[in-house]
Design a protein around this motif. Structure first.
Motif, mmCIF file in Angstrom:
data_model
loop_
_atom_site.group_PDB
_atom_site.id
_atom_site.type_symbol
_atom_site.label_atom_id
_atom_site.label_comp_id
_atom_site.label_asym_id
_atom_site.label_seq_id
_atom_site.Cartn_x
_atom_site.Cartn_y
_atom_site.Cartn_z
ATOM 1 N N ARG A 405 -29.185 -13.095 -34.028
ATOM 2 C CA ARG A 405 -29.947 -13.293 -32.786
ATOM 3 C C ARG A 405 -30.354 -14.755 -32.608
ATOM 4 O O ARG A 405 -30.249 -15.303 -31.525
ATOM 5 C CB ARG A 405 -31.148 -12.358 -32.775
ATOM 6 C CG ARG A 405 -30.709 -10.885 -32.779
ATOM 7 C CD ARG A 405 -31.743 -9.984 -32.158
ATOM 8 N NE ARG A 405 -31.287 -8.614 -32.110
ATOM 9 C CZ ARG A 405 -31.785 -7.624 -32.866
ATOM 10 N NH1 ARG A 405 -32.764 -7.868 -33.726
ATOM 11 N NH2 ARG A 405 -31.319 -6.394 -32.743
ATOM 12 N N SER A 408 -27.306 -16.857 -31.796
ATOM 13 C CA SER A 408 -26.802 -16.674 -30.430
ATOM 14 C C SER A 408 -27.405 -17.733 -29.516
ATOM 15 O O SER A 408 -26.715 -18.339 -28.697
ATOM 16 C CB SER A 408 -27.160 -15.292 -29.895
ATOM 17 O OG SER A 408 -26.557 -14.318 -30.682
ATOM 18 N N MET A 431 -27.813 -6.116 -29.174
ATOM 19 C CA MET A 431 -27.728 -7.561 -28.950
ATOM 20 C C MET A 431 -27.932 -7.917 -27.475
ATOM 21 O O MET A 431 -28.047 -9.080 -27.123
ATOM 22 C CB MET A 431 -26.366 -8.095 -29.425
ATOM 23 C CG MET A 431 -26.210 -8.039 -30.922
ATOM 24 S SD MET A 431 -27.458 -9.057 -31.770
ATOM 25 C CE MET A 431 -27.757 -8.071 -33.234
ATOM 26 N N ALA A 435 -28.523 -11.347 -25.332
ATOM 27 C CA ALA A 435 -27.496 -11.732 -24.341
ATOM 28 C C ALA A 435 -28.124 -11.858 -22.949
ATOM 29 O O ALA A 435 -27.793 -12.778 -22.194
ATOM 30 C CB ALA A 435 -26.367 -10.706 -24.335
ATOM 31 N N THR A 447 -20.910 -9.178 -25.335
ATOM 32 C CA THR A 447 -21.176 -8.279 -26.448
ATOM 33 C C THR A 447 -20.117 -7.185 -26.410
ATOM 34 O O THR A 447 -19.371 -7.063 -25.445
ATOM 35 C CB THR A 447 -22.569 -7.638 -26.332
ATOM 36 O OG1 THR A 447 -22.673 -7.070 -25.022
ATOM 37 C CG2 THR A 447 -23.671 -8.644 -26.533
ATOM 38 N N SER A 448 -20.072 -6.386 -27.467
ATOM 39 C CA SER A 448 -19.102 -5.297 -27.482
ATOM 40 C C SER A 448 -19.767 -4.066 -26.871
ATOM 41 O O SER A 448 -20.873 -4.148 -26.361
ATOM 42 C CB SER A 448 -18.629 -5.070 -28.901
ATOM 43 O OG SER A 448 -18.151 -6.308 -29.372
ATOM 44 N N GLY A 451 -23.593 -3.166 -25.800
ATOM 45 C CA GLY A 451 -24.389 -4.350 -26.147
ATOM 46 C C GLY A 451 -24.497 -4.578 -27.642
ATOM 47 O O GLY A 451 -25.472 -5.151 -28.123
ATOM 48 N N ARG A 452 -23.497 -4.130 -28.395
ATOM 49 C CA ARG A 452 -23.536 -4.274 -29.868
ATOM 50 C C ARG A 452 -22.652 -5.451 -30.305
ATOM 51 O O ARG A 452 -21.814 -5.912 -29.541
ATOM 52 C CB ARG A 452 -23.007 -3.015 -30.574
ATOM 53 C CG ARG A 452 -23.489 -1.703 -30.030
ATOM 54 C CD ARG A 452 -24.859 -1.344 -30.531
ATOM 55 N NE ARG A 452 -25.508 -0.514 -29.528
ATOM 56 C CZ ARG A 452 -26.763 -0.108 -29.566
ATOM 57 N NH1 ARG A 452 -27.544 -0.473 -30.555
ATOM 58 N NH2 ARG A 452 -27.270 0.638 -28.624
ATOM 59 N N PRO A 453 -22.793 -5.877 -31.575
ATOM 60 C CA PRO A 453 -21.873 -6.885 -32.111
ATOM 61 C C PRO A 453 -20.458 -6.301 -32.211
ATOM 62 O O PRO A 453 -20.331 -5.071 -32.198
ATOM 63 C CB PRO A 453 -22.437 -7.169 -33.510
ATOM 64 C CG PRO A 453 -23.833 -6.633 -33.496
ATOM 65 C CD PRO A 453 -23.822 -5.482 -32.535
ATOM 66 N N ILE A 455 -20.403 -10.338 -31.140
ATOM 67 C CA ILE A 455 -20.878 -11.022 -29.951
ATOM 68 C C ILE A 455 -20.141 -12.352 -29.852
ATOM 69 O O ILE A 455 -19.941 -13.026 -30.857
ATOM 70 C CB ILE A 455 -22.424 -11.169 -30.031
ATOM 71 C CG1 ILE A 455 -22.991 -11.917 -28.844
ATOM 72 C CG2 ILE A 455 -22.891 -11.842 -31.288
ATOM 73 C CD1 ILE A 455 -24.529 -11.767 -28.728
#
Ligand code: S3P
Length: 746
Positions: A405, A408, A431, A435, A447-448, A451-453, A455
């Motif tokens: 985080r 990022s 994430m 983002a 993100t994938s 909204g997950r890693p 990223i």
């Protein structure tokens, strides 16, 4: 899924009776997978020996009779001899015969096959076992040479599927791990990992042997020379052929190496010790990592991470005075800001846990020279706010949410793209919370799913400052936005709904950066600089918390935890335990490098259940697993609310703790944002049992502590991640009075 039928092949012909070919046929024969084997070699002795040893059933001085009627032909001769072998065997091939080879270069063999057998010939399967031995010849044949070794198969567009299957199965029959690659990729990878090292070894030995002092050199050549040049004793014919057959790829990797070698030469010439140190530390870390991979493989063991189980047995009281490892949050930030500062930052008390090491490695990957850690000391040669370089590949951040985080935010301000990934637990964590504000600042972030890693943060965009109202109390999100603000045009302000840890703000100030804090509002502007400084990392109150609870619940305990960070945004655990009737004294308060520190004395106490004040929740957010254990041992009910964030930590800490407590006979229920726990009372004991920690370090340590008030042993599964935040936990806990045993299964 039905098991494959046992593998059996009627007739095999092996051309070239060396270690590689003979070990394969011996492996097939010993395992009963082959009918008859015919052999051919230029050398009559080798054929006679193979026959005597039972590796082959017949041989001939002519190729024709050997290959006639074969189901599989294995060509195991030096690369440049393959073309001649193909020409000689071509007239004798049966329509069904499959051919394979074992050469270290695939492109040249593919060309030879097309030239000699025709571009349409589709029963040649190019293969390459990554195995070998210093020994050579028929007598060295080893039926287990390929067990759990990689064999690379490089199929081509027209390769016949059943031919491919036959060769794959023939390798799997001798217990090899078969992998597939394109011809080009294989030759590129092997040029770097095998061909270049052999070239360098031969060249170095030749240079030294030609030098007029060669007698001295060889007389006194100790380990370094011996280790580096061992492979120069390999077969010159074989390697001459490889260097010639893979010429283009070898030249490419040799040029890269020559460039880097000249760079290192220049650094030495110019007494640029920082650059030299950078090369050496990066190489050492890479090599250590590689050794671990090799050790894990060990050629006999399955490739699996160790699974660690703790057996926590009931014990007596805790005694002593000791210091737990360094603060994780501060350790992460020391690497980040130290790397972006101008000058050299010295860190002491650094946490050598996997999470902070992941951050350290990420900055090394981006070109920062970092010495250590060695006994908590780290020296960071800062590159300035604009000095990071693109990493060679994605940054792997393991279990560490803080790394991902905070990075990022920093990455959004760079001129290059970065992809960040993590382990199974981190890959499930949200994430979108970082983002979203970064996108508002103009960053391009992907993100994938959900909204997950992983990223991806794209560089080169111009960021603009924003005023951001944090939707949740999260120091990671606050820090992410502030760090992006270092690169954003204008002013960046973050407003938080409740106070969260303020290490980023404090440390930025410590590095001489202007940060305005006004109540729940933090503001900074870009355009400043960070100036290197010294950082003394206090002991982590989140790690100390396990011992605060342990000493509180184990009768007769009296311990002192030294040099603990007592930043006001982190002391919820002390406040909550005191409210529960805990006996904690904060002694010898002082300030070290902008962070308050104290020694904390804890004696056992009769705890009582409470309604935990919601304003304490963000100040104790990582300590609830331990506090749940305190609640289970208290008299009466403890109620936690306003803590929905616990559901998205390294595990769903509400659910996992409730499941664990229930398994140990405690009445406890989870709510959407907290839990209600009925304490067992001062004389009550938890039962023994088995706990699943779900790979969450703090769950594992909390249930270790629970054993102090259990009637029988507690088995805690999946504890390897304790190393992310608390290396040495088991030894320290046992020295203090716990009874922990560790079972490690590789
Ligand atoms: C941390 C902030 C907290 C905490 C984490 C470390 C930090 O997370 O749980 O262990 O170093 O900023 P959140 O920001 O998600 O609350």
């Amino acid at each position: 899924m039905s098991a494959e039928a046992p593998f059996f092949i009627g007739r095999v012909a092996v051309i070239g009776l060396g270690l590689i070919g003979c070990s394969w046929i011996k492996g097939l024969r010993v395992r009963g997978c082959v009918g008859e084997i015919a052999g051919f070699d230029r050398n009559l002795d080798s054929m006679q020996e193979a026959l005597r040893l039972g590796l082959i059933d017949d041989f001939s001085a002519e190729l024709g009779p050997v290959v006639a009627g074969a189901d599989l032909i294995i060509i195991s001769v030096p690369i440049l001899a393959i073309r001649g072998v193909l020409e000689d065997m071509a007239p004798h091939l049966a329509a069904h015969t499959v051919i394979t080879d074992v050469g270290s270069v695939k492109g040249s063999v593919a060309r030879d096959v097309a030239d000699v057998l025709g571009a349409d010939f589709n029963r040649f399967v190019l293969g390459h076992p990554i195995a070998g031995s210093e020994r050579s010849g028929v007598a060295a044949a080893d039926e287990n040479l390929y067990v759990r070794h990689k064999v690379i198969i490089t199929p081509q567009a027209n390769t016949d599927k059943s031919a491919l299957r036959l060769v794959r199965r023939a390798w799997r029959a001798v217990e090899a791990d078969v992998e597939t690659m394109s011809v080009e990729h294989h030759d590129e990878v092997l040029a770097a990992t095998s061909h270049l090292p052999h070239l360098l070894a031969y060249s170095l030995v030749d240079t030294l042997a030609n030098s007029h002092e060669n007698k001295e050199i060889f007389n006194y050549a100790a380990g370094g020379f011996r280790d580096f040049t061992r492979i120069a004793a390999s077969s010159p014919v074989m390697w001459r052929d490889i260097f010639s057959a893979n010429k283009q790829q070898i030249l490419k990797t040799l040029d890269l190496f020559s460039h880097d070698l000249s760079f290192l030469r220049a650094a030495i010439e110019q007494d640029d010790t920082t650059t030299v140190m950078g090369v050496l530390t990066r190489a050492k870390v890479a090599r250590d990592h590689f050794s671990k991979i090799l050790a894990r493989r060990a050629y006999v063991e399955p490739m699996k991470t160790a699974s660690v189980t703790y057996i926590a047995s009931p014990a007596g009281s805790l005694k002593g005075s000791f210091r737990v490892p360094g603060d994780k949050s501060i350790s992460h930030r020391s690497i980040m800001l130290g790397s972006l500062a101008n000058g050299t930052t010295e860190v002491t008390g650094f946490l050598e846990g996997e999470d902070s090491l992941a951050t350290l490695q990420a900055f090394r990957d981006m070109g920062v020279v970092i010495e250590g850690p060695h006994r908590g000391r780290v020296t960071i040669h800062g590159v300035g706010l604009h000095g990071l370089q693109p990493p060679p590949g994605p940054l792997y951040l393991g279990n560490s949410g803080t790394s991902m985080r905070l990075l990022s935010g920093l990455m959004a301000g760079q001129t290059f793209d970065v992809e960040m990934s993590g382990d199974e637990s981190l890959s499930k964590r949200p994430m979108g919370r970082v983002a979203d504000p970064l996108k508002l600042m103009g960053a391009v972030v992907e993100t994938s799913d959900g909204g997950r890693p992983p990223i991806k943060v794209h560089g080169a965009g111009k960021l603009k400052g924003i005023h951001y109202d944090l939707p949740m109390a999260s120091a990671q999100v606050k820090s992410c936005v502030l760090l992006a603000g270092l690169y954003a045009e204008g002013e960046t302000t973050v407003t938080e709904p409740a106070p969260t840890r303020d290490h980023t703000e404090r440390m930025l100030k410590g590095f001489g950066y202007d940060v305005q804090v006004d109540g729940n509002k933090v503001t900074l502007c870009s355009g400043g600089q960070l100036t290197a400084t010294a950082i003394d990392v206090p002991a982590d109150i989140s790690s100390a918390a396990f011992f605060m609870v342990a000493a509180s619940i184990a009768e007769g305990s009296d311990i002192t935890l030294e040099h603990v960070g007592i930043n006001p945004t982190r002391i919820g655990v002390i406040n909550i335990l005191k409210a529960m009737g805990g006996n904690l004294e904060v002694l010898n308060e002082r300030e070290v490098g902008g962070e308050p520190v104290a020694d904390i004395r804890i004696r056992s106490a009769k705890l009582k259940g409470i309604k935990i004040p919601e304003d304490q929740v963000p100040l104790a957010i990582d300590e609830f697993p331990a506090l749940f254990i305190a609640a289970a041992c208290a008299e009466g009910e403890t109620v936690l609310t306003g803590a929905e964030e616990l559901r998205v930590k390294e595990s769903d800490r509400i659910q996992v703790m409730i499941d664990g407590l229930t398994a140990l006979g405690v009445q406890a229920e989870g709510t959407h944002d907290g839990a209600i726990i009925q304490g067992l009372g001062h004389d009550g004991l938890l039962s023994g049992g088995e706990i699943q920690s779900h790979g969450d370090h703090r769950i594992a340590m909390s249930f270790s502590v629970a054993s102090l008030r259990a009637s029988a042993a507690i088995t805690i599964l999946d504890c390897a991640n304790v190393a992310t935040s608390f290396p040495g936990f088991v030894d320290l806990a046992n020295n203090a009075g716990l009874e922990l045993d560790v079972l490690t299964v590789k």
